[in-house]
Scaffold this motif. Structure first.
Motif, PDB file in Angstrom:
ATOM      1  N   LEU A 209       0.832  -1.059   0.015  1.00 46.38           N
ATOM      2  CA  LEU A 209       0.174  -0.055  -0.038  1.00 46.38           C
ATOM      3  C   LEU A 209       0.968   1.201   0.045  1.00 46.38           C
ATOM      4  O   LEU A 209       0.493   2.248  -0.952  1.00 46.38           O
ATOM      5  CB  LEU A 209      -0.803  -0.125   1.317  1.00 46.38           C
ATOM      6  CG  LEU A 209      -1.765   1.084   1.331  1.00 46.38           C
ATOM      7  CD1 LEU A 209      -2.934   1.222   0.085  1.00 46.38           C
ATOM      8  CD2 LEU A 209      -2.708   1.105   2.737  1.00 46.38           C
ATOM      9  N   PHE A 210       1.870   1.414   0.716  1.00 45.96           N
ATOM     10  CA  PHE A 210       2.894   2.351   0.881  1.00 45.96           C
ATOM     11  C   PHE A 210       3.688   2.595  -0.454  1.00 45.96           C
ATOM     12  O   PHE A 210       3.843   3.829  -0.863  1.00 45.96           O
ATOM     13  CB  PHE A 210       3.732   2.394   2.163  1.00 45.96           C
ATOM     14  CG  PHE A 210       3.082   2.353   3.382  1.00 45.96           C
ATOM     15  CD1 PHE A 210       1.934   2.819   3.505  1.00 45.96           C
ATOM     16  CD2 PHE A 210       3.551   1.499   4.347  1.00 45.96           C
ATOM     17  CE1 PHE A 210       1.363   2.833   5.026  1.00 45.96           C
ATOM     18  CE2 PHE A 210       3.037   1.458   5.891  1.00 45.96           C
ATOM     19  CZ  PHE A 210       1.787   2.399   5.958  1.00 45.96           C
ATOM     20  N   SER A 212       2.530   1.762  -3.353  1.00 45.88           N
ATOM     21  CA  SER A 212       1.453   2.275  -4.276  1.00 45.88           C
ATOM     22  C   SER A 212       1.268   3.711  -4.281  1.00 45.88           C
ATOM     23  O   SER A 212       1.336   4.509  -5.222  1.00 45.88           O
ATOM     24  CB  SER A 212       0.178   1.472  -4.101  1.00 45.88           C
ATOM     25  OG  SER A 212       0.477   0.296  -4.483  1.00 45.88           O
ATOM     26  N   HIS A 213       1.235   4.371  -2.783  1.00 44.64           N
ATOM     27  CA  HIS A 213       0.994   5.800  -2.702  1.00 44.64           C
ATOM     28  C   HIS A 213       2.404   6.363  -3.165  1.00 44.64           C
ATOM     29  O   HIS A 213       2.516   7.549  -3.725  1.00 44.64           O
ATOM     30  CB  HIS A 213       0.745   6.079  -1.224  1.00 44.64           C
ATOM     31  CG  HIS A 213      -0.522   5.556  -0.718  1.00 44.64           C
ATOM     32  ND1 HIS A 213      -1.777   5.987  -1.532  1.00 44.64           N
ATOM     33  CD2 HIS A 213      -1.075   4.791   0.144  1.00 44.64           C
ATOM     34  CE1 HIS A 213      -2.825   5.532  -1.198  1.00 44.64           C
ATOM     35  NE2 HIS A 213      -2.379   4.849   0.052  1.00 44.64           N
ATOM     36  N   LEU A 214       3.566   5.864  -2.805  1.00 41.96           N
ATOM     37  CA  LEU A 214       4.866   6.572  -3.048  1.00 41.96           C
ATOM     38  C   LEU A 214       5.053   6.641  -4.706  1.00 41.96           C
ATOM     39  O   LEU A 214       5.445   7.753  -5.296  1.00 41.96           O
ATOM     40  CB  LEU A 214       6.060   5.585  -2.509  1.00 41.96           C
ATOM     41  CG  LEU A 214       7.543   6.135  -3.007  1.00 41.96           C
ATOM     42  CD1 LEU A 214       7.740   7.471  -2.323  1.00 41.96           C
ATOM     43  CD2 LEU A 214       8.585   5.027  -2.274  1.00 41.96           C
ATOM     44  N   GLU A 216       2.632   6.937  -6.972  1.00 44.48           N
ATOM     45  CA  GLU A 216       1.697   7.746  -7.324  1.00 44.48           C
ATOM     46  C   GLU A 216       2.335   9.224  -7.168  1.00 44.48           C
ATOM     47  O   GLU A 216       2.395  10.337  -7.938  1.00 44.48           O
ATOM     48  CB  GLU A 216       0.268   7.810  -6.552  1.00 44.48           C
ATOM     49  CG  GLU A 216      -0.291   6.548  -7.143  1.00 44.48           C
ATOM     50  CD  GLU A 216      -0.671   6.428  -8.699  1.00 44.48           C
ATOM     51  OE1 GLU A 216      -0.977   7.618  -9.250  1.00 44.48           O
ATOM     52  OE2 GLU A 216      -0.804   5.469  -9.164  1.00 44.48           O
ATOM     53  N   GLU A 217       3.008   9.347  -6.144  1.00 43.21           N
ATOM     54  CA  GLU A 217       3.574  10.687  -5.665  1.00 43.21           C
ATOM     55  C   GLU A 217       4.893  10.938  -6.461  1.00 43.21           C
ATOM     56  O   GLU A 217       5.246  12.275  -6.885  1.00 43.21           O
ATOM     57  CB  GLU A 217       4.278  10.669  -3.948  1.00 43.21           C
ATOM     58  CG  GLU A 217       3.010  10.518  -3.237  1.00 43.21           C
ATOM     59  CD  GLU A 217       2.282  11.938  -3.089  1.00 43.21           C
ATOM     60  OE1 GLU A 217       3.139  12.775  -3.397  1.00 43.21           O
ATOM     61  OE2 GLU A 217       1.161  11.906  -2.735  1.00 43.21           O
TER      62      GLU A 217
END
Length: 244
Positions: A209-210, A212-214, A216-217
């Motif tokens: 999950l982390f 995936s967010h990274l 996107e960032e």
């Protein structure tokens, strides 16, 4: 009267003695006949008794023989010199031997093999064990595992008349026991693997999950590819732990 002629009184005396002797002989002959008849009667009664006893012994021997042949376990009787005196049908079927083995030595007819590094078993040694398992080499060169029991065969006075060996073919049972032990080990390994995979997948979920967010960032930046490789590696670990 001449000397060769008997007087009337002497003749009567001679006749009386003759009749007396004849009477005694007749009485003796009668007693002898009675004794012979009594002896014949006793002999006939004894013959009937012996015949009945012999018939009962034959009946009992036949019953015991049929009983021995009906036992599903192998039964072998050995005399004090180690020679086979009895070999029932089940023993012949299990070992591949036949009735010709009777009279031969047990150690020659039954080549027992040790299990593992143990010495070759003997009847005396097996008698001291409660339920030993040995390997037997059949006439077709196949081996079978025999679970057996050796007991002394005692006479009425307690003297040792030989030994009795009772055995069963436990080859299939031992294989099933080995398979069951292997299955238990596999189940334990599976439970351990499932526990490890569960412990690994919990943090991997958070890491995925982390990541995936990274990703996107970092879209459009120089580190986007690096973040994608991290996410891909985490997903591979998650798949591997799931397969495990």
């Amino acid at each position: 009267m001449s000397e060769n002629q008997l007087s009337e009184s002497e003749l009567r005396q001679a006749m009386s003695l003759f009749e007396e002797s004849t009477s005694r002989l007749r009485d003796s002959y009668g007693r002898l006949q009675a004794e012979v008849a009594e002896m014949r009667r006793k002999l006939e009664a004894k013959d009937r008794e012996l015949g009945a006893s012999r018939a009962e012994r034959d009946r009992l021997a036949g019953y015991l023989e049929h009983l021995l042949e009906s036992v599903p376990s192998g039964v072998v009787a050995v005399d004090p010199e180690g020679r086979i005196t009895t070999l029932n049908r089940a023993a012949q079927e299990i070992t591949g031997l036949d009735a010709a083995a009777v009279g031969g030595r047990f150690q020659e007819a039954f080549p027992l093999l040790p299990l593992g590094d143990e010495p070759a078993p003997t009847l005396a040694g097996l008698e001291e064990q409660p339920r030993p398992v040995v390997e037997f080499r059949r006439s077709d060169d196949q081996t079978a595992q025999l679970g057996l029991r050796v007991s002394p065969f005692l006479g009425d006075g307690g003297e040792v008349l030989g030994r009795v060996v009772v055995f069963q073919d436990v080859t299939r049972l031992r294989r099933l026991e080995a398979q069951e032990s292997r299955n238990r080990r596999l189940v334990s390994m599976g439970e351990m693997a499932a526990g490890i995979a569960h412990e690994i997948r919990n943090p991997l979920g958070s890491l995925e999950l982390f990541a995936s967010h990274l990703l996107e960032e970092l879209r459009g930046s120089a580190h986007e590819e690096l973040a994608g490789q991290v996410l891909k590696g985490i997903q591979n670990l998650s798949r591997i732990s799931g397969n495990l």
